[in-house]
Design an enzyme around this catalytic site. Structure first.
Site, mmCIF file in Angstrom:
data_model
loop_
_atom_site.group_PDB
_atom_site.id
_atom_site.type_symbol
_atom_site.label_atom_id
_atom_site.label_comp_id
_atom_site.label_asym_id
_atom_site.label_seq_id
_atom_site.Cartn_x
_atom_site.Cartn_y
_atom_site.Cartn_z
ATOM 1 N N ASP A 140 3.666 0.983 11.930
ATOM 2 C CA ASP A 140 2.480 0.311 11.381
ATOM 3 C C ASP A 140 2.318 -1.118 11.896
ATOM 4 O OD1 ASP A 140 1.851 2.528 9.969
ATOM 5 O OD2 ASP A 140 2.290 1.713 7.986
ATOM 6 N N LYS A 144 0.839 -1.214 0.000
ATOM 7 C CA LYS A 144 0.000 0.000 0.000
ATOM 8 C C LYS A 144 0.869 1.258 0.000
ATOM 9 C CE LYS A 144 -2.575 2.590 3.474
ATOM 10 N NZ LYS A 144 -1.417 3.313 4.011
ATOM 11 N N ASN A 145 1.862 1.282 0.847
ATOM 12 C CA ASN A 145 2.628 2.520 0.987
ATOM 13 C C ASN A 145 3.569 2.783 -0.184
ATOM 14 O OD1 ASN A 145 1.277 2.956 3.329
ATOM 15 N ND2 ASN A 145 2.992 2.520 4.704
ATOM 16 N N ARG A 163 -0.815 14.831 12.494
ATOM 17 C CA ARG A 163 -0.124 14.558 11.215
ATOM 18 C C ARG A 163 0.144 15.824 10.387
ATOM 19 N NH1 ARG A 163 -1.789 8.827 8.426
ATOM 20 N NH2 ARG A 163 0.361 8.393 7.928
ATOM 21 N N ARG A 165 -8.922 -0.136 3.502
ATOM 22 C CA ARG A 165 -7.992 0.847 2.937
ATOM 23 C C ARG A 165 -6.637 0.216 2.637
ATOM 24 N NH1 ARG A 165 -6.454 4.716 6.846
ATOM 25 N NH2 ARG A 165 -4.928 5.043 5.229
ATOM 26 N N CYS A 213 -5.814 13.160 11.350
ATOM 27 C CA CYS A 213 -6.341 11.859 10.961
ATOM 28 C C CYS A 213 -6.447 11.027 12.219
ATOM 29 C CB CYS A 213 -5.439 11.186 9.944
ATOM 30 S SG CYS A 213 -3.986 10.481 10.686
HETATM 31 C C1 UD1 Z 1 3.925 6.997 6.034
HETATM 32 C C2 UD1 Z 1 3.005 5.823 5.819
HETATM 33 C C3 UD1 Z 1 2.442 5.350 7.140
HETATM 34 C C4 UD1 Z 1 3.579 5.063 8.106
HETATM 35 C C5 UD1 Z 1 4.499 6.261 8.224
HETATM 36 C C6 UD1 Z 1 5.733 6.014 9.102
HETATM 37 C C7 UD1 Z 1 2.029 6.148 3.618
HETATM 38 C C8 UD1 Z 1 0.810 6.416 2.836
HETATM 39 N N1 UD1 Z 1 1.923 6.187 4.938
HETATM 40 O O1 UD1 Z 1 3.131 8.060 6.571
HETATM 41 O O2 UD1 Z 1 1.700 4.158 6.911
HETATM 42 O O3 UD1 Z 1 3.008 4.800 9.356
HETATM 43 O O4 UD1 Z 1 4.971 6.631 6.925
HETATM 44 O O5 UD1 Z 1 6.469 4.935 8.619
HETATM 45 O O6 UD1 Z 1 3.095 5.864 3.078
HETATM 46 N N2 UD1 Z 1 5.720 14.820 10.511
HETATM 47 C C9 UD1 Z 1 5.805 16.160 10.785
HETATM 48 N N3 UD1 Z 1 5.744 17.052 9.744
HETATM 49 C C10 UD1 Z 1 5.617 16.638 8.442
HETATM 50 C C11 UD1 Z 1 5.549 15.257 8.176
HETATM 51 C C12 UD1 Z 1 5.597 14.370 9.230
HETATM 52 O O7 UD1 Z 1 5.896 16.573 11.925
HETATM 53 O O8 UD1 Z 1 5.581 17.503 7.544
HETATM 54 C C13 UD1 Z 1 5.756 13.834 11.624
HETATM 55 C C14 UD1 Z 1 4.429 13.090 11.759
HETATM 56 O O9 UD1 Z 1 3.513 13.821 12.552
HETATM 57 C C15 UD1 Z 1 4.855 11.817 12.424
HETATM 58 C C16 UD1 Z 1 6.228 11.559 11.819
HETATM 59 O O10 UD1 Z 1 6.674 12.808 11.309
HETATM 60 O O11 UD1 Z 1 4.997 11.997 13.803
HETATM 61 C C17 UD1 Z 1 6.243 10.501 10.744
HETATM 62 O O12 UD1 Z 1 5.485 10.887 9.654
HETATM 63 P P1 UD1 Z 1 5.830 10.449 8.160
HETATM 64 O O13 UD1 Z 1 7.102 9.650 8.112
HETATM 65 O O14 UD1 Z 1 5.739 11.668 7.314
HETATM 66 O O15 UD1 Z 1 4.655 9.488 7.847
HETATM 67 P P2 UD1 Z 1 3.667 9.542 6.630
HETATM 68 O O16 UD1 Z 1 4.438 9.798 5.371
HETATM 69 O O17 UD1 Z 1 2.519 10.431 6.966
#
Ligand code: UD1
Length: 418
Positions: free
Chosen positions: A306, A22-23, A121, A398, A116
């Site tokens: 995850d 999925k990711n 997030r 999902r 979410c």
């Molecule tokens: C992706 C995955 C999700 C997985 C996560 C961590 C997809 C669709 N989703 O989510 O399943 O759980 O990686 O492996 O690929 N953060 C910030 N600012 C930002 C972006 C992130 O503070 O601009 C923080 C988030 O709040 C969180 C952490 O960074 O605490 C990790 O987020 P991130 O690695 O960005 O995860 P996703 O890409 O949202």
């Protein structure tokens, strides 16, 4: 509203093929927007998040076809740069389209993704990186208006946290930018390498995808390509947990063991016997699982956030007490209240869950709070005494391709009630 009904206690047996990740598929579908020609994506899982991504592509003017596990996307006639609010709300990770849309059209309008199930997030890292690449961003009335007036220009970006989504958005935006972009402290998840491989096969010049420094040499144009999505490491460990709680032996095919090292070591610590051969593994499980003193979620190659809920459900029937420390998302433990309805003894305080193993769970009515929390309820239901009825299953759909059919093929007593 559909529910999943599980009658627990049946041993599982047999062999399954693990779905595509999925990711990986979501950012890759976003990446097709950059390609002037047809992209054929193989090993594409059937997920509601994929359906949402296809709706977004269609909204942007792309044509697509989907048959079984093959999706083809033709982006020659992209004629819009907006993602409507309803689609952004359906799938928060739609934000990964931002870099690709700006890369293709120079502009993008999306509604602010907001929070979410897993917490606030934020997307500050995505936005500040895009600004560094030359995008002007105005936030008004809940929408983000993005405009790269002078085109995207390669630059050096240092991420304060190796965010998966931000790394993907930067790679997508920089693929056709002018000049070279360097991402320092990039996320190293296998799904990033898969995105880079896909884009490179379409003519991009990305080096170091999957390492902490990624170099993107912008090219003028990307073309169509054929790509196969990597196996879903989280789906794989979910089915392994199903075997673990039922004391079963099953085989998983189409896995990438090198992507699962941290998880395999945790399962082994719990007493599971895992034989890996090439791209398959066989898991054999003792009558009683062992406690694991502490598991900590970390960015890759650490233990993935995850997989946390899944392993928590598994350890809820292990001998002794396991401690799980969640370091990535704030609201990862919302499912614990539902799991405790089934008789598990889990206490949560801030980012720590203390899981005191019990002898047996008992079937109950419970609701999914999020994708992986929902999968954890399925794992628990398989070993619980009696019937478990799981509501709000749209969360599970999902991310899992036919989880019910897959478990039924392993002899589980599980069905969907429409
Ligand atoms: C992706 C995955 C999700 C997985 C996560 C961590 C997809 C669709 N989703 O989510 O399943 O759980 O990686 O492996 O690929 N953060 C910030 N600012 C930002 C972006 C992130 O503070 O601009 C923080 C988030 O709040 C969180 C952490 O960074 O605490 C990790 O987020 P991130 O690695 O960005 O995860 P996703 O890409 O949202």
């Amino acid at each position: 509203m559909s529910e999943i009904i599980v009658n627990g206690g049946k041993k599982l047996s047999g062999s399954i093929t693990v779905q595509g990740a999925k990711n990986s598929v979501l950012p890759i579908l976003a990446g097709t927007v950059l390609c002037d020609g047809e992209c054929v994506i193989n090993n594409c899982p059937n997920l509601s998040d994929v359906e949402t991504s296809l709706k977004i592509l269609s909204q942007l003017g792309c044509l697509y076809q989907k048959q079984d596990n093959v999706v083809s996307v033709n982006s020659e006639n992209v004629n819009s740069n907006e993602i409507p609010e309803n689609l952004m709300r359906e799938m928060r990770s739609s934000v990964v389209f931002l870099g690709a849309i700006i890369g293709r059209t120079g502009k993008a309008v999306i509604s602010s993704p907001g929070g979410c199930e897993l917490g606030p997030r934020p997307i500050d890292l995505h936005l500040s990186a895009l600004q560094k690449l030359g995008v002007e961003i105005i936030e008004e009335h809940g929408f983000l208006y993005c405009n790269a007036k002078n085109g995207l220009i390669g630059t050096e970006i240092h991420l304060s946290f190796p965010s998966v989504g931000a790394t993907e958005n930067i790679i997508l935006a920089a693929a056709t930018a002018k000049g070279v972009t360097v991402i320092h402290n990039a996320a190293r998840e296998p799904e990033i390498s898969d995105l880079a491989d896909f884009l490179n096969s379409a003519g991009a010049r990305i080096y170091g995808g999957g390492s902490d420094t990624v170099y993107i040499h912008g090219v003028k144009k990307l073309h169509g390509t054929v790509h196969s999505i990597i196996p879903d490491r989280i789906a794989a460990v979910t089915y392994m947990a199903c075997a673990a709680v039922t004391g079963s032996k099953i085989e998983l095919r189409n896995i990438m063991p090198s992507h699962m090292v941290s998880m395999l070591s945790v399962y082994r610590e719990s007493g599971c016997n895992i034989d890996v051969t090439g791209k398959s593994l066989v898991i054999r499980v003792p009558q009683k699982l062992k406690r694991i003193p502490t598991i900590r979620s970390q960015v890759y190659p650490g233990f993935p956030t995850d997989a946390g809920p899944i392993v928590i459900a598994m350890q809820s029937v292990a001998e002794g007490t396991t401690v799980f420390v969640e370091n990535i998302f704030e609201n990862r433990f919302r499912f614990v209240g539902e799991l405790n309805r089934m008789g598990s003894k889990i206490k949560v305080e801030n980012k720590v869950a203390v899981i005191e193993g019990v002898n047996r769970l008992s079937g109950a009515n419970c609701n999914c709070t999020d994708l992986r929390g929902g999968a954890a309820l399925v794992v628990a239901g398989l070993c619980a005494n009696g019937q478990t009825v799981i509501g709000e299953i749209s969360h599970i759909l999902r991310g899992y391709d036919d989880i019910v059919g897959t478990l039924r093929s392993l002899n589980a007593d599980i069905k969907i009630k429409e």
